[in-house]
Each structure stands twice: as C-alpha cells, then as structure tokens.
Scaffold this motif. Structure first.
Motif, PDB file in Angstrom:
ATOM      1  N   ARG A   4       0.859  -1.194   0.000  1.00 24.84           N
ATOM      2  CA  ARG A   4       0.000   0.000   0.000  1.00 24.84           C
ATOM      3  C   ARG A   4       0.891   1.239   0.000  1.00 24.84           C
ATOM      4  O   ARG A   4       1.868   1.311   0.740  1.00 24.84           O
ATOM      5  N   HIS A   5       0.538   2.211  -0.837  1.00 23.86           N
ATOM      6  CA  HIS A   5       1.251   3.483  -0.898  1.00 23.86           C
ATOM      7  C   HIS A   5       0.222   4.580  -0.634  1.00 23.86           C
ATOM      8  O   HIS A   5      -0.480   5.028  -1.535  1.00 23.86           O
ATOM      9  N   LYS A   6       0.147   5.003   0.607  1.00 24.21           N
ATOM     10  CA  LYS A   6      -0.883   5.944   1.021  1.00 24.21           C
ATOM     11  C   LYS A   6      -0.556   7.347   0.532  1.00 24.21           C
ATOM     12  O   LYS A   6       0.511   7.882   0.834  1.00 24.21           O
ATOM     13  N   GLU A   7      -1.470   7.932  -0.207  1.00 29.81           N
ATOM     14  CA  GLU A   7      -1.296   9.278  -0.739  1.00 29.81           C
ATOM     15  C   GLU A   7      -2.590  10.063  -0.579  1.00 29.81           C
ATOM     16  O   GLU A   7      -3.679   9.488  -0.456  1.00 29.81           O
ATOM     17  N   ASP A   8      -2.455  11.382  -0.579  1.00 29.77           N
ATOM     18  CA  ASP A   8      -3.622  12.267  -0.572  1.00 29.77           C
ATOM     19  C   ASP A   8      -3.274  13.501  -1.390  1.00 29.77           C
ATOM     20  O   ASP A   8      -2.167  13.609  -1.925  1.00 29.77           O
ATOM     21  N   PHE A   9      -4.204  14.445  -1.486  1.00 30.66           N
ATOM     22  CA  PHE A   9      -3.930  15.593  -2.345  1.00 30.66           C
ATOM     23  C   PHE A   9      -2.881  16.505  -1.726  1.00 30.66           C
ATOM     24  O   PHE A   9      -2.166  17.203  -2.454  1.00 30.66           O
ATOM     25  N   GLY A  10      -2.757  16.492  -0.402  1.00 25.58           N
ATOM     26  CA  GLY A  10      -1.693  17.260   0.226  1.00 25.58           C
ATOM     27  C   GLY A  10      -0.326  16.761  -0.195  1.00 25.58           C
ATOM     28  O   GLY A  10       0.587  17.551  -0.489  1.00 25.58           O
ATOM     29  N   SER A  11      -0.151  15.442  -0.259  1.00 30.69           N
ATOM     30  CA  SER A  11       1.135  14.892  -0.698  1.00 30.69           C
ATOM     31  C   SER A  11       1.349  15.121  -2.194  1.00 30.69           C
ATOM     32  O   SER A  11       2.489  15.234  -2.655  1.00 30.69           O
ATOM     33  N   THR A  12       0.244  15.211  -2.946  1.00 28.50           N
ATOM     34  CA  THR A  12       0.374  15.555  -4.366  1.00 28.50           C
ATOM     35  C   THR A  12       0.868  16.984  -4.525  1.00 28.50           C
ATOM     36  O   THR A  12       1.743  17.268  -5.354  1.00 28.50           O
ATOM     37  N   LEU A  13       0.320  17.901  -3.729  1.00 34.59           N
ATOM     38  CA  LEU A  13       0.801  19.289  -3.764  1.00 34.59           C
ATOM     39  C   LEU A  13       2.284  19.344  -3.376  1.00 34.59           C
ATOM     40  O   LEU A  13       3.066  20.089  -3.980  1.00 34.59           O
ATOM     41  N   ALA A  14       2.662  18.547  -2.374  1.00 35.67           N
ATOM     42  CA  ALA A  14       4.066  18.511  -1.956  1.00 35.67           C
ATOM     43  C   ALA A  14       4.954  17.999  -3.078  1.00 35.67           C
ATOM     44  O   ALA A  14       6.062  18.507  -3.287  1.00 35.67           O
ATOM     45  N   ARG A  15       4.466  17.002  -3.801  1.00 33.92           N
ATOM     46  CA  ARG A  15       5.231  16.420  -4.906  1.00 33.92           C
ATOM     47  C   ARG A  15       5.581  17.478  -5.955  1.00 33.92           C
ATOM     48  O   ARG A  15       6.661  17.460  -6.555  1.00 33.92           O
ATOM     49  N   TRP A  16       4.684  18.455  -6.129  1.00 33.99           N
ATOM     50  CA  TRP A  16       4.905  19.487  -7.132  1.00 33.99           C
ATOM     51  C   TRP A  16       5.413  20.788  -6.520  1.00 33.99           C
ATOM     52  O   TRP A  16       5.281  21.858  -7.104  1.00 33.99           O
ATOM     53  N   GLY A  17       6.019  20.664  -5.347  1.00 28.76           N
ATOM     54  CA  GLY A  17       6.786  21.778  -4.809  1.00 28.76           C
ATOM     55  C   GLY A  17       6.065  22.736  -3.882  1.00 28.76           C
ATOM     56  O   GLY A  17       6.631  23.755  -3.493  1.00 28.76           O
ATOM     57  N   VAL A  18       4.819  22.447  -3.512  1.00 29.57           N
ATOM     58  CA  VAL A  18       4.104  23.344  -2.604  1.00 29.57           C
ATOM     59  C   VAL A  18       4.607  23.107  -1.181  1.00 29.57           C
ATOM     60  O   VAL A  18       4.561  21.971  -0.693  1.00 29.57           O
ATOM     61  N   PRO A  19       5.108  24.139  -0.506  1.00 26.66           N
ATOM     62  CA  PRO A  19       5.627  23.943   0.858  1.00 26.66           C
ATOM     63  C   PRO A  19       4.514  23.633   1.850  1.00 26.66           C
ATOM     64  O   PRO A  19       3.342  23.966   1.618  1.00 26.66           O
ATOM     65  N   ALA A  20       4.890  23.026   2.959  1.00 27.53           N
ATOM     66  CA  ALA A  20       3.899  22.617   3.956  1.00 27.53           C
ATOM     67  C   ALA A  20       3.181  23.801   4.571  1.00 27.53           C
ATOM     68  O   ALA A  20       1.986  23.744   4.875  1.00 27.53           O
ATOM     69  N   GLY A  21       3.893  24.909   4.761  1.00 28.76           N
ATOM     70  CA  GLY A  21       3.282  26.060   5.414  1.00 28.76           C
ATOM     71  C   GLY A  21       3.155  25.830   6.911  1.00 28.76           C
ATOM     72  O   GLY A  21       3.653  24.840   7.449  1.00 28.76           O
ATOM     73  N   PRO A  22       2.490  26.733   7.609  1.00 28.61           N
ATOM     74  CA  PRO A  22       2.414  26.630   9.064  1.00 28.61           C
ATOM     75  C   PRO A  22       1.576  25.457   9.536  1.00 28.61           C
ATOM     76  O   PRO A  22       0.643  25.020   8.859  1.00 28.61           O
ATOM     77  N   TYR A  23       1.933  24.975  10.714  1.00 29.72           N
ATOM     78  CA  TYR A  23       1.163  23.934  11.385  1.00 29.72           C
ATOM     79  C   TYR A  23      -0.181  24.509  11.807  1.00 29.72           C
ATOM     80  O   TYR A  23      -0.291  25.668  12.209  1.00 29.72           O
ATOM     81  N   MET A  24      -1.223  23.678  11.715  1.00 34.25           N
ATOM     82  CA  MET A  24      -2.564  24.104  12.089  1.00 34.25           C
ATOM     83  C   MET A  24      -3.267  22.983  12.844  1.00 34.25           C
ATOM     84  O   MET A  24      -2.964  21.807  12.641  1.00 34.25           O
ATOM     85  N   VAL A  25      -4.196  23.366  13.719  1.00 35.69           N
ATOM     86  CA  VAL A  25      -5.080  22.404  14.365  1.00 35.69           C
ATOM     87  C   VAL A  25      -6.501  22.789  13.986  1.00 35.69           C
ATOM     88  O   VAL A  25      -6.959  23.896  14.278  1.00 35.69           O
ATOM     89  N   LEU A  26      -7.201  21.888  13.301  1.00 39.25           N
ATOM     90  CA  LEU A  26      -8.554  22.160  12.837  1.00 39.25           C
ATOM     91  C   LEU A  26      -9.577  21.648  13.854  1.00 39.25           C
ATOM     92  O   LEU A  26      -9.365  20.609  14.483  1.00 39.25           O
ATOM     93  N   PRO A  27     -10.684  22.350  14.011  1.00 37.74           N
ATOM     94  CA  PRO A  27     -11.737  21.877  14.924  1.00 37.74           C
ATOM     95  C   PRO A  27     -12.195  20.469  14.549  1.00 37.74           C
ATOM     96  O   PRO A  27     -12.512  20.197  13.388  1.00 37.74           O
ATOM     97  N   LEU A  28     -12.197  19.580  15.528  1.00 44.62           N
ATOM     98  CA  LEU A  28     -12.635  18.189  15.416  1.00 44.62           C
ATOM     99  C   LEU A  28     -11.731  17.324  14.557  1.00 44.62           C
ATOM    100  O   LEU A  28     -11.731  16.099  14.685  1.00 44.62           O
ATOM    101  N   MET A  29     -10.932  17.909  13.686  1.00 43.82           N
ATOM    102  CA  MET A  29     -10.107  17.134  12.765  1.00 43.82           C
ATOM    103  C   MET A  29      -8.664  16.991  13.231  1.00 43.82           C
ATOM    104  O   MET A  29      -7.974  16.059  12.850  1.00 43.82           O
ATOM    105  N   GLY A  30      -8.198  17.928  14.036  1.00 46.96           N
ATOM    106  CA  GLY A  30      -6.880  17.799  14.609  1.00 46.96           C
ATOM    107  C   GLY A  30      -5.748  18.357  13.771  1.00 46.96           C
ATOM    108  O   GLY A  30      -5.947  19.271  12.963  1.00 46.96           O
ATOM    109  N   PRO A  31      -4.530  17.811  13.942  1.00 49.41           N
ATOM    110  CA  PRO A  31      -3.325  18.375  13.341  1.00 49.41           C
ATOM    111  C   PRO A  31      -3.312  18.310  11.821  1.00 49.41           C
ATOM    112  O   PRO A  31      -3.773  17.332  11.219  1.00 49.41           O
ATOM    113  N   THR A  32      -2.739  19.347  11.210  1.00 48.72           N
ATOM    114  CA  THR A  32      -2.532  19.371   9.774  1.00 48.72           C
ATOM    115  C   THR A  32      -1.554  20.506   9.486  1.00 48.72           C
ATOM    116  O   THR A  32      -0.954  21.068  10.406  1.00 48.72           O
ATOM    117  N   THR A  33      -1.359  20.808   8.225  1.00 50.99           N
ATOM    118  CA  THR A  33      -0.586  21.992   7.821  1.00 50.99           C
ATOM    119  C   THR A  33      -1.452  22.790   6.849  1.00 50.99           C
ATOM    120  O   THR A  33      -2.489  22.310   6.375  1.00 50.99           O
TER     121      THR A  33
END
Length: 249
Positions: free
Chosen positions: A125-154
């Motif tokens: 299994r190779h787990k991917e999402d659209f965030g990792s697709t954006l990273a693949r094409w050079g989009v930086p992670a940006g600041p860390y964020m905590v979303l309501p009910l969803m938790g950690p992300t960037t």
C-alpha cells in the motif's frame, strides 16, 4: 513602603518581559499560530473526552477484534482508490499500479475489502492524498494548524482537504445521510485504533508540543518517502532495459 512597592513592581515587570522574550525565543517557527492552535486543541480534547473517546471505547469493548479488523480493512480499501489517483497525479506509475491492484484484489477476493488479501500476497500500500500531491509538485507545507474536530494538519494539507473529500469514494455515496453514517463509522473505527496512544499523550510534559512534533515528523517522513518513490519511478533505464544502478560483475 510606596518606594518598595514601586521597586517590586519594576522587578516583576522586568521578569515578565524576560519570560515573554524567552517564550518568543523558544517559539517553533513551524507553528506561528500556536496560541490559536492551542485553543482549538483544548476544545478538541474536551469534545473527544466527552463524546468521541467514550464511543470509541464502547465500540472496542462491544465489537470483536476480527470484526473491527474487517471494518478497518474496508475503509482502508476505499482509501486505496484515492491513493492510486494521487499516485497518478504524482507520476508514480508503479505505486499507482499497486494501489489499483490492491483495490481490485481486495474488493473481489477480499469481499469488498473486509479481508486484506492484497497484503497477504505481497502487494504494498502506498498511502497518498492531495496534500502529498501538492508537496510532490513543490508546494511547501506552510504553518502547522489544528482544525476543529479534525486535529493536526498543515496549511498545504488543509487546502487539499476539499479535493480529498470530493475525490474519495465516500464522497460519491448518496444520499447524504448514508454518506455521513459511513463516514461517522469510519471516524469511530479510526479513533478506536488510536486509543493505545492516549497513555503516551497523557504522560507527555506538554501534550500539545508532543503531538505537534510527532505529527510533523510523521508527515514529513511520509512526504519524503513519496518523493523518493516518485524519483525511483522517473529513473531512466538503459537502452537494453537493464537498471543502470546494477553493475556487471
């Protein structure tokens, strides 16, 4: 007495300024929104302890482990479809083929994904999402964020969430009530699988910092592994079809 109070007030004010300066010096540059994030994280903890965690514990107690494993496999199988699509977007044909193959094998031989036959026969299994697709094409992670009910992300991954929701097979389920019920079941299953981590979080000196650093480290490793896989897929081969890294003896 008044003069003494004035001196004490001056000392306290100076100490407060030094403490503020020290806190600013120790601030993590990846987390410029820390005060806001801490507030959202505290809210998430209250909601989790009041509602989500008890439901997950009840689910774990009431449902046999074999059934829970089947539910986890089912939701992971749905995720393989979206991972395959993102592997295509990231120009990783090998990963895309394996993810599509996983879905095909598990959906048929694995009874709609309840049994993970693909792993048993060696299809990774190779787990991917659209965030990792954006990273693949050079989009930086940006600041860390905590979303309501969803938790950690960037910021980058949060921006990719609407695409993830629309592209995931669950997003195609209708009516909305059925889609929401399946999504809720998946959330409970995920929370139940995370229950073993609660002890480590509760024992952490600073729960927020511990979770932030663990999340960012895990996500960075996940993206870097994906980039390495993409580079391998793009690696040129010799004219005779041999791998150029394999040297003749």
């Amino acid at each position: 007495m008044t003069k003494r109070r004035s001196v004490v007030a001056t000392i306290l004010a100076g100490a407060a300024l030094l403490a503020a300066g020290a806190a600013a010096a120790q601030a993590d540059p990846r987390d410029p929104l820390e005060p806001i994030n801490r507030g959202v994280d505290a809210l998430n903890q209250r909601v989790d302890r009041a509602a989500i965690q008890p439901v997950a514990r009840a689910y774990e107690r009431a449902v046999p482990s074999l059934v829970r494993r089947g539910a986890s496999n089912f939701f992971a199988n749905l995720g393989d479809v979206w991972s395959a699509a993102n592997s295509v977007l990231q120009v990783k044909p090998g990963d895309a083929a394996q993810n599509f193959m996983r879905f095909a094998v598990n959906t048929t031989a694995g009874l709609a994904g309840v049994f993970d036959v693909a792993t048993d026969i060696g299809i990774d299994r190779h787990k991917e999402d659209f965030g990792s697709t954006l990273a693949r094409w050079g989009v930086p992670a940006g600041p860390y964020m905590v979303l309501p009910l969803m938790g950690p992300t960037t910021l980058r991954d949060a921006a990719g969430l609407p695409v993830d929701w629309a592209g995931h097979p669950l997003g195609q389920v209708s009516p909305a009530a059925s889609r929401n019920a399946i999504a809720a079941a998946g959330a409970v299953d995920l929370r139940a699988r995370l229950l073993p981590l609660d002890g480590a979080l509760d024992q952490a000196f600073d729960r927020y910092t511990f979770m932030r650093d663990a999340y960012l480290q895990h996500r960075d490793a996940q993206v870097r592994d994906g980039e390495a896989a993409g580079a391998a897929d793009a690696e040129p081969v010799a004219a005779d079809g041999a791998d150029p890294d394999i040297q003749a003896n």
